[in-house]
Motif scaffolding. Sequence first.
Motif, PDB file in Angstrom:
ATOM      1  N   ASP A  26      -5.888   0.269  -7.018  1.00  0.00           N
ATOM      2  CA  ASP A  26      -6.359  -0.915  -6.288  1.00  0.00           C
ATOM      3  C   ASP A  26      -7.167  -1.868  -7.170  1.00  0.00           C
ATOM      4  OD1 ASP A  26      -5.234   0.086  -4.008  1.00  0.00           O
ATOM      5  OD2 ASP A  26      -7.110   0.693  -3.060  1.00  0.00           O
ATOM      6  N   CYS A  27      -8.071  -1.321  -7.972  1.00  0.00           N
ATOM      7  CA  CYS A  27      -9.017  -2.155  -8.714  1.00  0.00           C
ATOM      8  C   CYS A  27      -8.379  -2.929  -9.857  1.00  0.00           C
ATOM      9  CB  CYS A  27     -10.147  -1.294  -9.269  1.00  0.00           C
ATOM     10  SG  CYS A  27     -11.159  -0.501  -7.994  1.00  0.00           S
ATOM     11  N   GLN A  60       0.837  -1.191   0.000  1.00  0.00           N
ATOM     12  CA  GLN A  60       0.000   0.000   0.000  1.00  0.00           C
ATOM     13  C   GLN A  60       0.873   1.242   0.000  1.00  0.00           C
ATOM     14  OE1 GLN A  60      -3.136   0.902  -0.186  1.00  0.00           O
ATOM     15  NE2 GLN A  60      -4.232  -1.059  -0.124  1.00  0.00           N
ATOM     16  N   CYS A  82      -5.619   4.180  -4.071  1.00  0.00           N
ATOM     17  CA  CYS A  82      -6.823   4.708  -4.703  1.00  0.00           C
ATOM     18  C   CYS A  82      -6.990   6.148  -4.227  1.00  0.00           C
ATOM     19  CB  CYS A  82      -8.046   3.881  -4.343  1.00  0.00           C
ATOM     20  SG  CYS A  82      -9.589   4.586  -5.018  1.00  0.00           S
ATOM     21  N   ILE A  86       0.310   0.169  -4.508  1.00  0.00           N
ATOM     22  CA  ILE A  86      -1.091   0.293  -4.888  1.00  0.00           C
ATOM     23  C   ILE A  86      -1.775   1.372  -4.062  1.00  0.00           C
ATOM     24  CG2 ILE A  86      -1.234  -2.129  -5.609  1.00  0.00           C
ATOM     25  CD1 ILE A  86      -2.763  -2.715  -3.037  1.00  0.00           C
TER      26      ILE A  86
END
Length: 230
Positions: free
Chosen positions: A140-141, A119, A163, A161
């Motif tokens: 993220d997706c 993250q 968002c 990652i």
Amino acid sequence: MIRKIIRIDGEKCNGCGACAAACHEGAIGMVDGKAKLLRDDYCDGLGDCLPACPTGAITFEEREAAAYDENAVLENKKRSEAARGGCPGSRLRRMERRPECEAAGPEKAASQLGQWPCQLKLVPVNAPYFEGARLLVAADCTAFACASLHREFMKGRITLIGCPKLDDVDYSEKLTEIIRNNDIQSVTVVRMEVPCCGGLELAVKKALQASGKFIPWQVVTISVDGNILA
């Protein structure tokens, strides 16, 4: 006070440590190869450890015992995390992939995540795995939309990652420090086609400009149905 608390039969205990791992309160520890109730006030009496024991060494009993002390348990957790170098969720780790996993077919495809944490909010800017890294900054997706993300983009890269919509932060400052303070070889941005992912692309662009370095970079867009668009 008289209350329900666990009892550990030392004769039945085989020293596997499963109960200690299952005890979220830290009430059970391993002493001389056997499980032991370390403190009565750490045991909440709910028995999460019972089903973990393979030999049936743990049972309940009612006896005189100190009341469960949640504050003491929380303080013990903080001390344990500090002694281990912080929260387990953000402890640095570099993954080594076995050759046999690399050769596995698609049905047995191995993860290509190269490090932990991944993250963007959690990674330290000076993590050793950034030196000489090919960097992947992914929304993220993308991992859920694109089945080949590991094979096509994560393999051989350090993956970050995030968002920008959910985190509601500007990643550019942290990315600037990562790029400026480490020998980053290249940056690949993998984003979804949705507008909010533009914030991730913009953050990388701003970071590259602010770092003062000339590093090859590219942007790949994934459609919501999992196709690679560019």
